[in-house]
Enzyme design. Structure first.
Site, short mmCIF file in Angstrom:
data_model
loop_
_atom_site.label_atom_id
_atom_site.label_comp_id
_atom_site.label_asym_id
_atom_site.label_seq_id
_atom_site.Cartn_x
_atom_site.Cartn_y
_atom_site.Cartn_z
N GLU A 290 0.82 -1.22 0.00
CA GLU A 290 0.00 0.00 0.00
C GLU A 290 0.85 1.26 0.00
O GLU A 290 0.85 2.01 0.98
CB GLU A 290 -0.88 0.02 1.25
CG GLU A 290 -1.96 -1.01 1.26
CD GLU A 290 -2.61 -1.15 2.62
OE1 GLU A 290 -3.73 -1.67 2.66
OE2 GLU A 290 -2.00 -0.74 3.64
N PRO A 291 1.58 1.51 -1.07
CA PRO A 291 2.43 2.70 -1.07
C PRO A 291 1.61 3.98 -1.23
O PRO A 291 0.66 4.03 -2.02
CB PRO A 291 3.30 2.48 -2.32
CG PRO A 291 2.47 1.63 -3.22
CD PRO A 291 1.65 0.74 -2.32
N GLY A 292 1.95 4.98 -0.47
CA GLY A 292 1.34 6.30 -0.63
C GLY A 292 2.43 7.30 -0.99
O GLY A 292 2.57 7.75 -2.12
N ARG A 293 3.28 7.55 0.01
CA ARG A 293 4.36 8.53 -0.15
C ARG A 293 5.22 8.26 -1.38
O ARG A 293 5.52 9.15 -2.16
CB ARG A 293 5.23 8.48 1.11
CG ARG A 293 6.25 9.60 1.22
CD ARG A 293 7.22 9.31 2.37
NE ARG A 293 6.56 9.03 3.63
CZ ARG A 293 6.18 9.95 4.51
NH1 ARG A 293 6.40 11.21 4.28
NH2 ARG A 293 5.59 9.60 5.65
N CYS A 361 -0.69 32.77 11.70
CA CYS A 361 -0.44 33.60 12.86
C CYS A 361 0.05 32.77 14.02
O CYS A 361 -0.62 32.67 15.05
CB CYS A 361 -1.74 34.32 13.20
SG CYS A 361 -1.40 35.84 14.02
N TYR A 390 0.92 13.84 1.76
CA TYR A 390 0.57 14.38 3.07
C TYR A 390 0.74 15.89 3.16
O TYR A 390 1.09 16.43 4.21
CB TYR A 390 1.38 13.66 4.17
CG TYR A 390 1.25 12.16 4.13
CD1 TYR A 390 0.04 11.54 4.43
CD2 TYR A 390 2.31 11.35 3.72
CE1 TYR A 390 -0.10 10.16 4.35
CE2 TYR A 390 2.18 9.97 3.63
CZ TYR A 390 0.97 9.38 3.95
OH TYR A 390 0.84 8.02 3.87
N1 LLP Z 1 -1.20 1.63 4.66
C1 LLP Z 1 -1.58 2.01 5.88
C2 LLP Z 1 -2.47 1.15 6.65
C3 LLP Z 1 -1.15 3.24 6.41
O1 LLP Z 1 -1.53 3.60 7.62
C4 LLP Z 1 -0.32 4.07 5.62
C5 LLP Z 1 0.13 5.37 6.13
C6 LLP Z 1 0.04 3.65 4.35
C7 LLP Z 1 -0.40 2.40 3.90
C8 LLP Z 1 0.91 4.47 3.42
O2 LLP Z 1 2.19 4.67 3.93
P1 LLP Z 1 3.28 5.44 3.02
O3 LLP Z 1 3.62 4.53 1.86
O4 LLP Z 1 2.66 6.69 2.57
O5 LLP Z 1 4.42 5.67 3.94
N2 LLP Z 1 1.15 12.08 7.82
C9 LLP Z 1 2.41 11.38 7.93
C10 LLP Z 1 2.34 9.99 7.37
C11 LLP Z 1 1.26 9.15 8.01
C12 LLP Z 1 1.20 7.78 7.42
C13 LLP Z 1 -0.06 7.11 7.81
N3 LLP Z 1 -0.26 5.82 7.26
C14 LLP Z 1 3.50 12.19 7.22
O6 LLP Z 1 3.18 13.26 6.71
O7 LLP Z 1 4.66 11.77 7.19
#
Ligand code: LLP
Length: 433
Positions: A290-293, A361, A390
């Protein structure tokens, strides 16, 4: 330059996929998110192809849309062959509006209300990633009401410490997410799920954290999960078909961060999984990630206009921009690092030490401290790189600041994907009395 798609043109302006950033700022206004779709497609392609190569045709990456959610992004990632991970009815609604195929959507979250569950079932969601027994009870009842057997994964805490920021570390025993193997609760919820009429347990999920550069924690998590799956098989005769290893691969925000070869890392994890399955006499499950970043972060640059340059003798220089923690709260929250460039003077030497401050502010509203950039003045454009993940999804209207627009660009391509909020939008829900 941090990325090959960034360059400097004959005017000394930073360009993104050939587009002059000063020109974009003039035409679309600032603050502005500029998202390179070619880079996005390339990032998706690496995951999709490598996962299929390693785990077969059923395997796929699910885009963690909490990192960036707007209608168009679901269309783009779907076109690239990705599934999606959603964590709220709002994300679900957005994916539905985009026409995202719901059978490829996984519904996460540690507190899904009955309304959320009902909405997701009516939408034909593919899988719930169930967090706890309370949810399971409701889900079983609501699925029965709809006369269906809902496919689920169970969220398991594998007890792995990935050594990342504690706010984004999620796989340990002391976590609000999932059920821990170490306490025996993971086994208990599995037994319970297997006893229910209206849910079909398809496998297990874990997510250990975010911004992780090393492949070892993923291998450790896979080990822990597969050992658990072997125990479950031995005790209940149930063999899980799906193992979802979550997201978390890191992204290079500044030159000093390592650059990570995602394909190579997936292959390493795959070899590890296959060896462990052999050792444990398990069939290799369909592995999901599950890549996001690592899908969206390095696609996007935020453009700001400089409003003032304040030099405090003996202290520091503040460069104030027309955005801040309302569009990028990550420095204020996590002390996250970013690369900053004076986009309108990108050919000038970077010899000016300063802090980039937002316009909210409060003193903590900083984008980055102690960066070296070409000295800007009021009216110059400043670019903050790697803001695709994010940022927009965590943006707020603090101080009644309208959220920036999102502009898609590519080679010879430019399209507005999200409009800038207006002052009217800000008051849209306010009632007169
Ligand atoms: N799967 C699950 C269940 C998750 O909780 C997350 C991220 C991901 C996948 C995706 O992870 P990634 O590949 O994006 O690292 N707001 C924080 C990051 C919070 C991540 C939350 N869960 C930031 O700005 O660094």
């Amino acid at each position: 330059m941090l990325y090959p798609y960034l360059s400097v043109n004959e005017k000394g302006h930073l360009t993104i996929a050939g587009h002059d950033t000063v020109d974009l700022a003039e035409r679309y206004g600032t603050a502005l998110f500029v998202l390179n779709v070619d880079r996005l497609r390339e990032n998706c392609r690496v995951y999709v192809n490598t996962m299929k190569e390693c785990f077969g045709e059923d395997s796929m990456p699910l885009f963690a849309s909490k990192s960036l959610s707007f209608t168009g992004i679901y269309r783009l990632v779907n076109e690239c062959g990705m599934g999606t991970d959603i964590v709220s009815p709002g994300e679900l609604y957005t994916a539905l509006r985009a026409g995202f195929p719901m059978e490829k959507a996984f519904f996460h979250g540690n507190n899904k209300t009955d309304e959320d569950i009902d909405f997701a079932i009516r939408s034909g969601i593919g899988y719930f990633v169930v967090d706890n027994e309370d949810e399971l009870v409701s889900l079983n009842r609501i699925a029965e009401k709809h006369g269906i057997k809902q496919k689920i994964l169970l969220r398991i805490a594998p007890g792995i410490d990935p050594h990342t920021h504690k706010a984004i570390m999620t796989g340990s025993v002391d976590s609000k997410f999932g059920k821990a193997i170490a306490t025996g609760q993971a086994k208990a919820i599995t037994e319970y799920a297997l006893s229910l009429e209206n849910v079909e347990l398809c496998g297990f999920h874990c997510h250990i954290g975010s911004q992780i550069f090393d492949c070892q924690p993923f291998c450790d998590a896979a080990d822990s999960m597969l050992k658990f799956m072997a125990d479950i098989k031995a005790q209940f005769g149930y063999e899980a078909k799906i193992l979802n290893l979550g997201g978390g691969f890191g992204v290079r925000y500044v030159e000093s961060h390592p650059s990570i070869d995602i394909a190579e890392n997936i292959r390493l994890v795959a070899n590890h999984v296959k060896t462990a399955c052999e050792r444990l006499s398990l069939a290799v499950p369909t592995v999901l990630m599950e890549p996001g970043r690592s899908i969206v972060a390095d696609t996007t640059t935020t453009l700001y206009t400089v409003g003032s340059v304040k030099e405090i003798p003996g202290f520091r220089n503040f460069v104030s921009v027309d955005g801040g923690m309302a569009d990028n709260p990550r420095y204020a929250l996590y002390g996250s690092e970013y690369t900053v460039i004076t986009a309108s003077k990108a050919a000038d030497p970077c010899d000016y030490l300063c802090t980039i401050a937002g316009r909210c502010c409060e003193s903590g509203d900083l984008i980055q401290e102690d960066v070296m950039i070409a000295k800007p003045q009021r009216g110059d454009i400043v670019a903050v790189l790697t803001t695709g993940a994010y940022n927009y999804s965590m943006a707020s209207n603090y101080n009644r600041l309208p959220r920036p627009a999102i502009l898609l660009v590519g080679k010879g391509f430019e399209k507005l994907a999200v409009k800038r909020e207006t002052y009217e939008d800000l008051c849209r829900l306010d009632l007169d009395f």
